[in-house]
Design a protein around this motif. Structure first.
Motif, PDB file in Angstrom:
ATOM      1  N   VAL A  23       0.846  -1.208   0.000  1.00  5.07           N
ATOM      2  CA  VAL A  23       0.000   0.000   0.000  1.00  5.07           C
ATOM      3  C   VAL A  23       0.874   1.248   0.000  1.00  5.07           C
ATOM      4  O   VAL A  23       0.660   2.169  -0.799  1.00  5.07           O
ATOM      5  CB  VAL A  23      -0.962   0.002   1.209  1.00  5.07           C
ATOM      6  N   SER A  24       1.862   1.300   0.854  1.00  9.18           N
ATOM      7  CA  SER A  24       2.726   2.474   0.952  1.00  9.18           C
ATOM      8  C   SER A  24       3.466   2.736  -0.358  1.00  9.18           C
ATOM      9  O   SER A  24       3.526   3.876  -0.835  1.00  9.18           O
ATOM     10  CB  SER A  24       3.740   2.307   2.087  1.00  9.18           C
ATOM     11  N   LEU A  25       4.022   1.696  -0.941  1.00 13.06           N
ATOM     12  CA  LEU A  25       4.757   1.833  -2.192  1.00 13.06           C
ATOM     13  C   LEU A  25       3.825   2.240  -3.332  1.00 13.06           C
ATOM     14  O   LEU A  25       4.121   3.160  -4.103  1.00 13.06           O
ATOM     15  CB  LEU A  25       5.468   0.520  -2.519  1.00 13.06           C
ATOM     16  N   GLY A  26       2.694   1.577  -3.440  1.00  6.54           N
ATOM     17  CA  GLY A  26       1.752   1.868  -4.516  1.00  6.54           C
ATOM     18  C   GLY A  26       1.194   3.275  -4.451  1.00  6.54           C
ATOM     19  O   GLY A  26       1.203   4.013  -5.443  1.00  6.54           O
ATOM     20  N   SER A  50      -7.389  -3.080   2.906  1.00  9.54           N
ATOM     21  CA  SER A  50      -6.527  -1.960   3.292  1.00  9.54           C
ATOM     22  C   SER A  50      -6.738  -0.733   2.410  1.00  9.54           C
ATOM     23  O   SER A  50      -6.528   0.390   2.841  1.00  9.54           O
ATOM     24  CB  SER A  50      -5.055  -2.363   3.228  1.00  9.54           C
ATOM     25  N   LEU A  51      -7.159  -0.968   1.176  1.00  8.78           N
ATOM     26  CA  LEU A  51      -7.416   0.153   0.271  1.00  8.78           C
ATOM     27  C   LEU A  51      -8.843   0.670   0.380  1.00  8.78           C
ATOM     28  O   LEU A  51      -9.273   1.495  -0.417  1.00  8.78           O
ATOM     29  CB  LEU A  51      -7.091  -0.240  -1.166  1.00  8.78           C
ATOM     30  N   GLY A  52      -9.585   0.191   1.370  1.00 10.19           N
ATOM     31  CA  GLY A  52     -10.891   0.769   1.678  1.00 10.19           C
ATOM     32  C   GLY A  52     -12.090   0.114   1.037  1.00 10.19           C
ATOM     33  O   GLY A  52     -13.191   0.661   1.123  1.00 10.19           O
ATOM     34  N   VAL A  53     -11.916  -1.041   0.419  1.00  3.94           N
ATOM     35  CA  VAL A  53     -13.074  -1.737  -0.146  1.00  3.94           C
ATOM     36  C   VAL A  53     -13.872  -2.295   1.033  1.00  3.94           C
ATOM     37  O   VAL A  53     -13.372  -3.115   1.791  1.00  3.94           O
ATOM     38  CB  VAL A  53     -12.649  -2.855  -1.124  1.00  3.94           C
ATOM     39  N   LYS A  54     -15.099  -1.803   1.187  1.00  2.00           N
ATOM     40  CA  LYS A  54     -15.887  -2.119   2.388  1.00  2.00           C
ATOM     41  C   LYS A  54     -16.314  -3.579   2.482  1.00  2.00           C
ATOM     42  O   LYS A  54     -16.251  -4.183   3.533  1.00  2.00           O
ATOM     43  CB  LYS A  54     -17.132  -1.231   2.431  1.00  2.00           C
ATOM     44  N   LYS A  85     -11.008   0.955 -10.250  1.00  2.00           N
ATOM     45  CA  LYS A  85     -10.246   2.131 -10.686  1.00  2.00           C
ATOM     46  C   LYS A  85     -10.120   3.190  -9.594  1.00  2.00           C
ATOM     47  O   LYS A  85     -11.067   3.454  -8.866  1.00  2.00           O
ATOM     48  CB  LYS A  85     -10.924   2.769 -11.908  1.00  2.00           C
ATOM     49  N   ASP A  86      -8.943   3.768  -9.537  1.00  3.71           N
ATOM     50  CA  ASP A  86      -8.633   4.957  -8.735  1.00  3.71           C
ATOM     51  C   ASP A  86      -9.059   4.848  -7.275  1.00  3.71           C
ATOM     52  O   ASP A  86      -9.798   5.667  -6.748  1.00  3.71           O
ATOM     53  CB  ASP A  86      -9.256   6.199  -9.378  1.00  3.71           C
ATOM     54  N   ILE A  87      -8.549   3.821  -6.625  1.00  2.44           N
ATOM     55  CA  ILE A  87      -8.742   3.673  -5.176  1.00  2.44           C
ATOM     56  C   ILE A  87      -7.469   4.191  -4.529  1.00  2.44           C
ATOM     57  O   ILE A  87      -6.401   3.606  -4.721  1.00  2.44           O
ATOM     58  CB  ILE A  87      -9.004   2.201  -4.801  1.00  2.44           C
ATOM     59  N   GLU A  88      -7.563   5.270  -3.801  1.00  3.81           N
ATOM     60  CA  GLU A  88      -6.385   5.903  -3.191  1.00  3.81           C
ATOM     61  C   GLU A  88      -5.340   6.254  -4.250  1.00  3.81           C
ATOM     62  O   GLU A  88      -4.144   6.249  -3.974  1.00  3.81           O
ATOM     63  CB  GLU A  88      -5.761   4.994  -2.111  1.00  3.81           C
ATOM     64  N   GLY A  89      -5.796   6.501  -5.486  1.00  3.99           N
ATOM     65  CA  GLY A  89      -4.883   6.885  -6.554  1.00  3.99           C
ATOM     66  C   GLY A  89      -4.304   5.730  -7.349  1.00  3.99           C
ATOM     67  O   GLY A  89      -3.571   5.935  -8.305  1.00  3.99           O
TER      68      GLY A  89
END
Length: 108
Positions: A23-26, A50-54, A85-89
Motif C-alpha cells: 500500500v505504501s509503495l503503490g 486496506s485500500l478501503g473496499v468495504k 479504478k482509482d482507489i487511493e490513486g
C-alpha cells in the motif's frame, strides 16, 4: 509498455509487512504521478480491505475469476470488470475470502 516496471512483494511468512509495504509503495508512486496497478493474490484479501473496499466478499469479479478465464484459454480485455479504478490513486485487482474457485482442465 516498455517503460513498465513490475515489483513483487512476497514472503511466505505472515505478519512481515507485505500489505503495508505494498500500500505504501503503490500510493507513494501514484502520488508521484505514476500509473499503478496493484494485484491482490492473497485469498484473505488484506490489500483489498486496506485500500478501503468495504465488502470485498460481495465483489462480482476478483483475481480468481480473472485467473479462471486464463486457465480456460479465454481472452481478457481492458473492458473486463476485474479492475477497481482509482482507489487511493491506484488501480486494484481485488481478492477476497471466497474459496479459490479455479478449475483446471484435465485434458492436458
Amino acid at each position: 509498455m516498455n517503460k513498465c516496471k513490475v515489483v513483487a512483494v512476497a514472503n511466505q511468512k505472515g505478519g512481515v509487512g507485505k500489505t503495508t509495504t505494498t500500500v505504501s509503495l503503490g500510493v507513494g508512486l501514484a502520488q508521484r504521478g505514476k500509473k499503478v496497478l496493484l494485484v491482490n493474490t492473497d485469498p484473505q484479501g488484506s490489500l483489498t480491505v486496506s485500500l478501503g473496499v468495504k465488502n470485498p466478499d460481495e465483489l462480482d469479479t476478483t483475481i480468481s475469476d480473472l485467473m479462471q478465464v486464463v486457465v480456460d484459454n479465454g481472452n481478457l480485455s481492458p473492458r473486463d470488470n476485474g479492475i477497481l479504478k482509482d482507489i487511493e490513486g491506484v488501480d486494484l485487482v481485488p481478492s477476497n475470502r471466497d474459496p479459490i474457485k479455479i478449475r483446471v482442465n484435465d485434458k492436458l
